[in-house]
Design a protein around this motif. Structure first.
Motif: not given
Length: 153
Positions: A116-124, A73-75, A147-149
């Motif tokens: 992941l939501r707290q780490l990075d939105s794209v990975a999430y 997910a974080c790639q 996610v944007k909201d």
């Protein structure tokens, strides 16, 4: 410790030190058979954990599998490996300290999603696309707008 190169059972510890987050011991070893060097990690395991999958299938909790899912997910994101390790260790610690020996796969997935939501939105979003089985572009759009909201990073 069995050598990953020649399968010899004898190796010598050359160096030991705690990992950055102090959740494991990193050991540099040298095989007495072929002389190759390799690294092992020793982690605390409070109890044997089982993941209850769909249709009540059960499989042992596998930290490496969890870590691989998060790494995928974080790639290609600018996320340090140490932060990924902390996320995975935190999830594992939550499971182990829950007092239960089994965890539903769905709950484990939700824990990863929250981390992941707290780490990075794209990975999430990447993880969610597989975990929630997005089928169309519209699924991505709806999820990304949520996610944007939420004020995702």
């Amino acid at each position: 410790m069995r050598c990953p190169f020649c399968a010899d059972d004898n190796s010598q510890v050359k160096d030991s030190r705690p990992t950055e987050d102090s959740t494991a011991i990193r050991r540099r070893r040298q095989c007495e058979g072929c002389g190759a060097r390799f690294t092992t990690f020793e982690r605390i395991q409070l109890r044997d954990l089982t993941v209850v999958k769909s249709e009540n299938r059960r499989e042992p909790f596998d930290r490496a599998k969890l870590e691989k899912s998060v790494q995928i997910a974080c790639q290609k994101r600018d996320i340090e490996q140490e932060r990924i390790d902390r996320l995975v260790s935190g999830i594992q610690r939550q499971i182990e300290t829950s007092g239960e020996s089994e965890i539903q796969a769905q709950k484990l997935g939700e824990m990863v999603m929250e981390g992941l939501r707290q780490l990075d939105s794209v990975a999430y979003i990447r993880f969610a696309s597989v975990y929630r089985d997005f089928n169309e572009a519209r699924d991505f759009e709806e999820f990304a707008s949520n996610v944007k909201d939420m004020g995702g990073k």
